[in-house]
Design an enzyme around this catalytic site. Sequence first.
Site, PDB file in Angstrom:
ATOM      1  N   HIS A 137       0.782  -1.014   0.083  1.00 26.12           N
ATOM      2  CA  HIS A 137       0.259   0.102  -0.264  1.00 26.12           C
ATOM      3  C   HIS A 137       0.819   1.384  -0.018  1.00 26.12           C
ATOM      4  O   HIS A 137       0.535   2.260  -0.673  1.00 26.12           O
ATOM      5  CB  HIS A 137      -1.062   0.075   1.229  1.00 26.12           C
ATOM      6  CG  HIS A 137      -1.609   1.470   1.510  1.00 26.12           C
ATOM      7  ND1 HIS A 137      -2.471   1.791   0.720  1.00 26.12           N
ATOM      8  CD2 HIS A 137      -1.041   2.420   2.342  1.00 26.12           C
ATOM      9  CE1 HIS A 137      -2.804   3.138   0.957  1.00 26.12           C
ATOM     10  NE2 HIS A 137      -2.012   3.510   1.958  1.00 26.12           N
ATOM     11  N   SER A 202      -4.355   1.188  -4.719  1.00 28.54           N
ATOM     12  CA  SER A 202      -3.688  -0.185  -4.096  1.00 28.54           C
ATOM     13  C   SER A 202      -4.859  -1.270  -3.840  1.00 28.54           C
ATOM     14  O   SER A 202      -4.650  -2.227  -3.309  1.00 28.54           O
ATOM     15  CB  SER A 202      -2.666   0.221  -2.706  1.00 28.54           C
ATOM     16  OG  SER A 202      -3.561   0.663  -1.546  1.00 28.54           O
TER      17      SER A 202
HETATM   18 FE    FE Z   1      -1.958   5.371   2.890  1.00 34.80          FE
END
Ligand code: FE
Length: 274
Positions: A137, A202
């Site tokens: 992420h 992400s």
């Molecule tokens: Fe973040």
Amino acid sequence: DVAPEPVVYGQSDRPPRGDYSRATADYTCPQNYAAYTPADHETYRKLYERQAALLPGLACDEFIRDLPLLGVKDRIPRFEEVNERLHKATGWEIVAVPGLIPEVPFFSLLAARKFPVTDWIRKPEEFDYIVEPDVFHDLFGHVPLLFNPIFADHMQEYGKGGLKAHRLDACELLSRLYWYTIEFGLIRQSDGLRAYGAGILSSGGELQHSVRSPEPQRLPLDIERVMRTRYKIDSYQQTYFVIDSFQELFDKTAPDFTPIYQRVKSLPELAAGA
Ligand code: FE
Ligand code: PHE
């Protein structure tokens, strides 16, 4: 109706899972590269491969253009390799952290053009859902736009603004701005709506949902409206805020927030889907 998949990013009441004994006073630590197993690198490779394939038509042009600057995509990058390019491009560097860190050290790093990146990666069973940000992420979601000069400057201003918000007891209001822009922001390009927020970029499912689904509402970015709006960390967003350019984001967040915090504190909060 299909129940939304959980999003990839959030906070929880559980203690964070990183090993904070590794961190120094500013909460950074060396990237523990030797600790990655072949399975860890394989998890990163698969996440990158799936996510990169989803980007066309859904992620903003700047993100797609600069993503390859992360370098390798078939293993977890060494942060020093990324920094060679990133520092030359915008003067930013990434620094390793054991996981989520407290507000003040977080803002201090951003104000110094250092972006904290969690160094550990999710387990294979967390492929589609992880409660805390991990290296995928943080790197894939956040770092490509740090190559963009305007966005890079905005992130530093956010860090400085965070230190100010802390003094004014307004971190919760400012965190909503972070959530609805840096994590879940949308941008209107000449050829349509796109995502620029790291939490969307992400996430396997939210890219499509945020840009294409008729369900969520999409409002033009309005700082006070954002600061009044609560957010959900365990479902897709019900409200997204849209900018026309990173310059707009920079300009709208440039005014002194001191009077804005005061006004917003006197107004009722709005539910995530209000
Ligand atoms: Fe973040
Ligand atoms: N302009 C804000 C303030 O004066 C700081 C800030 C800048 C916040 C950029 C977010 C993003 O407090």
